[in-house]
Design an enzyme around this catalytic site. Sequence first.
Site, PDB file in Angstrom:
ATOM      1  N   ASN A 153      -0.989 -17.678  43.081  1.00  0.00           N
ATOM      2  CA  ASN A 153       0.130 -17.127  43.828  1.00  0.00           C
ATOM      3  C   ASN A 153       0.232 -15.649  43.441  1.00  0.00           C
ATOM      4  O   ASN A 153       0.675 -15.323  42.347  1.00  0.00           O
ATOM      5  CB  ASN A 153       1.409 -17.901  43.450  1.00  0.00           C
ATOM      6  CG  ASN A 153       2.636 -17.344  44.129  1.00  0.00           C
ATOM      7  OD1 ASN A 153       2.534 -16.480  45.000  1.00  0.00           O
ATOM      8  ND2 ASN A 153       3.800 -17.835  43.742  1.00  0.00           N
ATOM      9  N   LEU A 154      -0.198 -14.780  44.335  1.00  0.00           N
ATOM     10  CA  LEU A 154      -0.254 -13.349  44.004  1.00  0.00           C
ATOM     11  C   LEU A 154       1.105 -12.659  44.163  1.00  0.00           C
ATOM     12  O   LEU A 154       1.264 -11.496  43.808  1.00  0.00           O
ATOM     13  CB  LEU A 154      -1.327 -12.649  44.855  1.00  0.00           C
ATOM     14  CG  LEU A 154      -2.748 -13.236  44.736  1.00  0.00           C
ATOM     15  CD1 LEU A 154      -3.734 -12.438  45.599  1.00  0.00           C
ATOM     16  CD2 LEU A 154      -3.232 -13.263  43.291  1.00  0.00           C
ATOM     17  N   LYS A 155       2.059 -13.390  44.738  1.00  0.00           N
ATOM     18  CA  LYS A 155       3.431 -12.868  44.922  1.00  0.00           C
ATOM     19  C   LYS A 155       3.411 -11.490  45.596  1.00  0.00           C
ATOM     20  O   LYS A 155       2.632 -11.277  46.516  1.00  0.00           O
ATOM     21  CB  LYS A 155       4.166 -12.861  43.578  1.00  0.00           C
ATOM     22  CG  LYS A 155       4.076 -14.223  42.875  1.00  0.00           C
ATOM     23  CD  LYS A 155       4.981 -14.368  41.718  1.00  0.00           C
ATOM     24  CE  LYS A 155       4.776 -15.734  41.089  1.00  0.00           C
ATOM     25  NZ  LYS A 155       5.694 -16.028  40.021  1.00  0.00           N
ATOM     26  N   HIS A 188       8.950 -22.361  46.759  1.00  0.00           N
ATOM     27  CA  HIS A 188       8.688 -21.741  45.456  1.00  0.00           C
ATOM     28  C   HIS A 188      10.023 -21.357  44.812  1.00  0.00           C
ATOM     29  O   HIS A 188      10.964 -20.975  45.504  1.00  0.00           O
ATOM     30  CB  HIS A 188       7.793 -20.508  45.614  1.00  0.00           C
ATOM     31  CG  HIS A 188       7.396 -19.947  44.294  1.00  0.00           C
ATOM     32  ND1 HIS A 188       8.173 -19.053  43.614  1.00  0.00           N
ATOM     33  CD2 HIS A 188       6.325 -20.210  43.494  1.00  0.00           C
ATOM     34  CE1 HIS A 188       7.581 -18.768  42.458  1.00  0.00           C
ATOM     35  NE2 HIS A 188       6.465 -19.459  42.360  1.00  0.00           N
ATOM     36  N   GLY A 204       6.667 -16.999  34.774  1.00  0.00           N
ATOM     37  CA  GLY A 204       6.612 -15.586  34.404  1.00  0.00           C
ATOM     38  C   GLY A 204       7.229 -15.262  33.051  1.00  0.00           C
ATOM     39  O   GLY A 204       7.475 -14.096  32.733  1.00  0.00           O
ATOM     40  N   SER A 260       3.614 -20.088  33.723  1.00  0.00           N
ATOM     41  CA  SER A 260       2.953 -19.494  32.550  1.00  0.00           C
ATOM     42  C   SER A 260       1.633 -20.154  32.170  1.00  0.00           C
ATOM     43  O   SER A 260       1.318 -20.279  30.987  1.00  0.00           O
ATOM     44  CB  SER A 260       3.913 -19.460  31.362  1.00  0.00           C
ATOM     45  OG  SER A 260       4.986 -18.585  31.644  1.00  0.00           O
ATOM     46  N   GLU A 300       6.906 -26.840  38.889  1.00  0.00           N
ATOM     47  CA  GLU A 300       6.997 -25.554  38.198  1.00  0.00           C
ATOM     48  C   GLU A 300       8.402 -25.385  37.635  1.00  0.00           C
ATOM     49  O   GLU A 300       9.331 -25.023  38.388  1.00  0.00           O
ATOM     50  CB  GLU A 300       6.727 -24.403  39.168  1.00  0.00           C
ATOM     51  CG  GLU A 300       5.377 -24.438  39.837  1.00  0.00           C
ATOM     52  CD  GLU A 300       5.004 -23.052  40.361  1.00  0.00           C
ATOM     53  OE1 GLU A 300       4.045 -22.482  39.848  1.00  0.00           O
ATOM     54  OE2 GLU A 300       5.696 -22.548  41.254  1.00  0.00           O
TER      55      GLU A 300
HETATM   56  P1  PGA Z   1       3.436 -17.561  36.477  1.00  0.00           P
HETATM   57  O1  PGA Z   1       3.936 -17.929  37.945  1.00  0.00           O
HETATM   58  O2  PGA Z   1       2.071 -18.133  36.306  1.00  0.00           O
HETATM   59  O3  PGA Z   1       3.464 -16.062  36.421  1.00  0.00           O
HETATM   60  O4  PGA Z   1       4.419 -18.174  35.514  1.00  0.00           O
HETATM   61  C1  PGA Z   1       3.651 -19.182  38.511  1.00  0.00           C
HETATM   62  C2  PGA Z   1       4.255 -19.286  39.875  1.00  0.00           C
HETATM   63  O5  PGA Z   1       5.273 -18.648  40.128  1.00  0.00           O
HETATM   64  O6  PGA Z   1       3.724 -19.990  40.751  1.00  0.00           O
END
Ligand code: PGA
Length: 235
Positions: free
Chosen positions: A6-8, A88, A163, A193, A157
């Site tokens: 997920n590159l956001k 998400h 994050g 994470s 998640e």
């Molecule tokens: P992260 O994000 O790996 O930076 O914790 C995961 C996600 O939001 O899908």
Amino acid sequence: MIIAANLKTNLTRKQTRLYVNELETYIKQNNIKQDILVFPATSSLDIHSGKVVLGAQNAYPTQNGAFTGEIGLDQLEEFLIKTVLIGHSERRHVLGESQDELVKKFNYYKDLGFKIIYCVGEPLEKREAGKEEMMKYIASQYEGIDTSYENLIIAYEPVWAIGTGLTPTLEDIELIHTDLKEKSHAPLLYGGSVKVTNAKEVLELKNVDGILVGSAALYSEHFCTMIQFAQDISQ
Ligand code: PGA
């Protein structure tokens, strides 16, 4: 296994193209047989043929229309996108999407046969309220969702793990995944994470069918290392 990035709101269109090409090269050179999904920023969506499947991080339940800031089916079809992330935690908790809105999106894209990665997960206060409260909260995120949809993938998640560098213990992930598998037999990913240093252990857990990776997936070498772990475990 399913390994998803997920590159956001990261990487430009040019950087994303480079990133996906690097993944394709790795996949080819190492004969990777896993399912690789990448969710780029909306402006980086593109027609892509290869092993990597591109998906949208979000889409509005409409073909087109007056929905400022959103994209709909017409825009996805332009790039042959047939995969969408729904629910998400950043959409739920930062952008305030309700369960009702998510159900509408889910049903709309389900009726079109899209592959849907549907995310669930508890915020910290629900986790701290005890297992029963926490599982009740997660169960509410399944409300209105067709858990037997054939193109469904679920991602667990925990909001507090996204994050932050924090993760549940491996034992916790396995326990929660085992509980969630009773709600749906769909492939179940863990996210929050995940990085090179813990991906292998997570992928080895029972009832973990893959991972959804944010920050650590931004570097193609790191993401490729995680893809390789999945490949090694599957053999
Ligand atoms: P992260 O994000 O790996 O930076 O914790 C995961 C996600 O939001 O899908």
